[in-house]
Design a protein around this motif. Structure first.
Motif, PDB file in Angstrom:
ATOM      1  N   SER A  21       0.938  -1.394   0.003  1.00  0.00           N
ATOM      2  CA  SER A  21      -0.199   0.228  -0.047  1.00  0.00           C
ATOM      3  C   SER A  21       0.730   1.404   0.171  1.00  0.00           C
ATOM      4  O   SER A  21       1.942   1.212   0.573  1.00  0.00           O
ATOM      5  CB  SER A  21      -0.873   0.158   1.319  1.00  0.00           C
ATOM      6  OG  SER A  21      -0.157   0.265   2.460  1.00  0.00           O
ATOM      7  N   THR A 118      -6.970  17.281  -3.719  1.00  0.00           N
ATOM      8  CA  THR A 118      -6.385  16.132  -3.741  1.00  0.00           C
ATOM      9  C   THR A 118      -5.246  15.823  -2.655  1.00  0.00           C
ATOM     10  O   THR A 118      -5.305  14.577  -2.258  1.00  0.00           O
ATOM     11  CB  THR A 118      -5.764  16.154  -5.309  1.00  0.00           C
ATOM     12  OG1 THR A 118      -6.627  16.201  -6.306  1.00  0.00           O
ATOM     13  CG2 THR A 118      -4.769  14.565  -5.528  1.00  0.00           C
ATOM     14  N   GLN A 121      -7.091  15.254   0.262  1.00  0.00           N
ATOM     15  CA  GLN A 121      -7.562  13.849   0.421  1.00  0.00           C
ATOM     16  C   GLN A 121      -6.533  12.845   0.511  1.00  0.00           C
ATOM     17  O   GLN A 121      -6.906  11.815   1.420  1.00  0.00           O
ATOM     18  CB  GLN A 121      -8.269  13.583  -1.194  1.00  0.00           C
ATOM     19  CG  GLN A 121      -8.666  11.853  -1.303  1.00  0.00           C
ATOM     20  CD  GLN A 121     -10.235  11.915  -0.587  1.00  0.00           C
ATOM     21  OE1 GLN A 121     -11.088  12.608  -0.697  1.00  0.00           O
ATOM     22  NE2 GLN A 121     -10.272  10.910   0.044  1.00  0.00           N
ATOM     23  N   LEU A 122      -5.515  12.995  -0.192  1.00  0.00           N
ATOM     24  CA  LEU A 122      -4.430  11.920   0.163  1.00  0.00           C
ATOM     25  C   LEU A 122      -3.871  11.644   1.424  1.00  0.00           C
ATOM     26  O   LEU A 122      -3.756  10.555   2.173  1.00  0.00           O
ATOM     27  CB  LEU A 122      -3.229  12.289  -0.396  1.00  0.00           C
ATOM     28  CG  LEU A 122      -3.380  12.258  -2.102  1.00  0.00           C
ATOM     29  CD1 LEU A 122      -2.177  12.835  -2.924  1.00  0.00           C
ATOM     30  CD2 LEU A 122      -3.443  10.678  -2.510  1.00  0.00           C
ATOM     31  N   SER A 124      -5.974  12.772   4.190  1.00  0.00           N
ATOM     32  CA  SER A 124      -7.120  12.123   4.752  1.00  0.00           C
ATOM     33  C   SER A 124      -7.327  10.503   4.649  1.00  0.00           C
ATOM     34  O   SER A 124      -7.698   9.876   5.605  1.00  0.00           O
ATOM     35  CB  SER A 124      -8.293  12.755   4.754  1.00  0.00           C
ATOM     36  OG  SER A 124      -8.925  12.544   3.493  1.00  0.00           O
ATOM     37  N   ASP A 125      -6.638  10.122   3.758  1.00  0.00           N
ATOM     38  CA  ASP A 125      -6.838   8.858   3.053  1.00  0.00           C
ATOM     39  C   ASP A 125      -5.440   8.152   4.185  1.00  0.00           C
ATOM     40  O   ASP A 125      -5.235   6.854   3.889  1.00  0.00           O
ATOM     41  CB  ASP A 125      -6.727   8.483   1.854  1.00  0.00           C
ATOM     42  CG  ASP A 125      -7.625   8.614   1.027  1.00  0.00           C
ATOM     43  OD1 ASP A 125      -8.833   8.902   1.619  1.00  0.00           O
ATOM     44  OD2 ASP A 125      -7.525   8.595  -0.312  1.00  0.00           O
ATOM     45  N   ARG A 127      -2.300   9.005   4.006  1.00  0.00           N
ATOM     46  CA  ARG A 127      -0.814   8.810   3.315  1.00  0.00           C
ATOM     47  C   ARG A 127      -0.242  10.205   3.757  1.00  0.00           C
ATOM     48  O   ARG A 127      -0.877  11.189   3.980  1.00  0.00           O
ATOM     49  CB  ARG A 127      -1.113   8.814   1.936  1.00  0.00           C
ATOM     50  CG  ARG A 127      -2.056   7.490   1.570  1.00  0.00           C
ATOM     51  CD  ARG A 127      -1.998   7.473  -0.046  1.00  0.00           C
ATOM     52  NE  ARG A 127      -3.194   6.767  -0.578  1.00  0.00           N
ATOM     53  CZ  ARG A 127      -3.512   5.763  -0.465  1.00  0.00           C
ATOM     54  NH1 ARG A 127      -2.732   4.606   0.039  1.00  0.00           N
ATOM     55  NH2 ARG A 127      -4.860   5.227  -0.792  1.00  0.00           N
ATOM     56  N   PRO A 239      -5.758   9.828  -5.852  1.00  0.00           N
ATOM     57  CA  PRO A 239      -6.258   9.185  -4.644  1.00  0.00           C
ATOM     58  C   PRO A 239      -7.136   7.889  -5.371  1.00  0.00           C
ATOM     59  O   PRO A 239      -6.900   6.873  -4.580  1.00  0.00           O
ATOM     60  CB  PRO A 239      -7.346  10.300  -4.268  1.00  0.00           C
ATOM     61  CG  PRO A 239      -6.726  11.525  -4.535  1.00  0.00           C
ATOM     62  CD  PRO A 239      -6.122  11.454  -6.133  1.00  0.00           C
ATOM     63  N   ALA A 243      -6.386   4.000  -4.526  1.00  0.00           N
ATOM     64  CA  ALA A 243      -7.451   3.289  -4.009  1.00  0.00           C
ATOM     65  C   ALA A 243      -7.320   1.815  -4.592  1.00  0.00           C
ATOM     66  O   ALA A 243      -7.899   0.852  -4.126  1.00  0.00           O
ATOM     67  CB  ALA A 243      -8.600   3.934  -3.853  1.00  0.00           C
TER      68      ALA A 243
END
Ligand code: MG
Length: 251
Positions: A21, A118, A121-122, A124-125, A127, A239, A243
């Motif tokens: 991952s 973006t 988002q990355l 909050s994912d 990363r 993102p 995923a």
């Protein structure tokens, strides 16, 4: 090649297990997250003129071709190649940085559409994100200031921050890993950029994902020819790509 999967504990013990991952994302700035609308070429022309290279001359055209082909490389390296001796290279680089900084200050840059969201988002994912550039620190900071991006990510790197070589060497990518400790190994890194040299730096670092974007200098064929594992329209698709599970493109 297996798709990108969530972390599998067997990764740690089974060397044949290629699933991983992405924990660290290394993003280029100009052409990838920052739209500069050809400012590099304008600033180059100003620098070249300072050194007596006349716009419209064959010499100017040849040098501009070289600048285009090496987009993403450390700019001082480009000028060393073009002007030979160190004093001239430094003079050209200073003129370039001054011209580029002036264009940035005049408001000629903007985020690539969706770039800030973006990056958020990355993060909050789960990363970690690092921004890299081939510009000098003063220009990198001028861009970050103009966009209000100081503090958007935990670390930004220019070539001098990573020993000075810049792209196409893997040094900034590896420095991002060493400085952040964000991943267990290089396969957990994703590199995204708009140039051949971004792709080479990603491949040479061993990053698991080397994504070319089509918002900047080089096209799909150039990106794939230099090792892109994926080509996406823009960084806004990253993102979703991470995923997965995306199909890897051919080398
Ligand atoms: Mg770029």
């Amino acid at each position: 090649m297996n798709p990108i999967n969530p972390t599998n504990p067997t990764n740690l013990t089974d060397p044949t297990n290629d699933s991983f991952s992405t924990k660290l994302v290394v993003l280029d700035m100009a052409g990838t997250t920052v739209a500069d609308g050809g400012l590099v070429e304008r600033a180059f022309s100003a620098a070249a003129e300072r050194l007596g290279v006349e716009p419209g001359s064959a010499d100017h055209a040849a040098k501009l071709d070289y600048v285009r082909a090496t987009m993403g490389e450390s700019k001082i390296s480009v000028f060393r190649h073009l002007f030979g001796d160190e004093a001239k290279a430094r003079q050209a680089n200073a003129a370039f940085e001054e011209a580029y900084g002036g264009l940035v200050d005049a408001g000629h840059i903007a985020p690539v559409p969706g770039a800030r969201a973006t990056i958020e988002q990355l993060r909050s994912d789960g990363r970690r994100v690092v921004l890299t550039t081939g510009f000098a620190r003063v220009t990198q900071d001028a861009i970050l200031d103009a966009l209000g991006w100081q503090g958007l990510v935990e670390l930004t790197l220019c070539p001098a921050d990573a020993g000075g070589r810049g792209r196409p060497y893997p040094d900034m990518v590896l420095a991002a890993l060493l400085r952040t400790g964000a991943a267990d190994g290089v396969r957990e890194i994703a590199v995204a950029g708009d140039t051949s040299y971004d792709m080479l730096s990603g491949v040479r670092s061993g990053a698991g994902v080397v994504a070319g974007v089509l918002t900047g200098a080089h096209d799909r064929e150039q990106l794939l020819a230099h090792g892109a594992t994926h080509v996406i329209g823009s960084v806004a698709e990253l993102p979703g790509l991470l995923a997965g599970p995306p199909a890897r493109e051919g080398r």
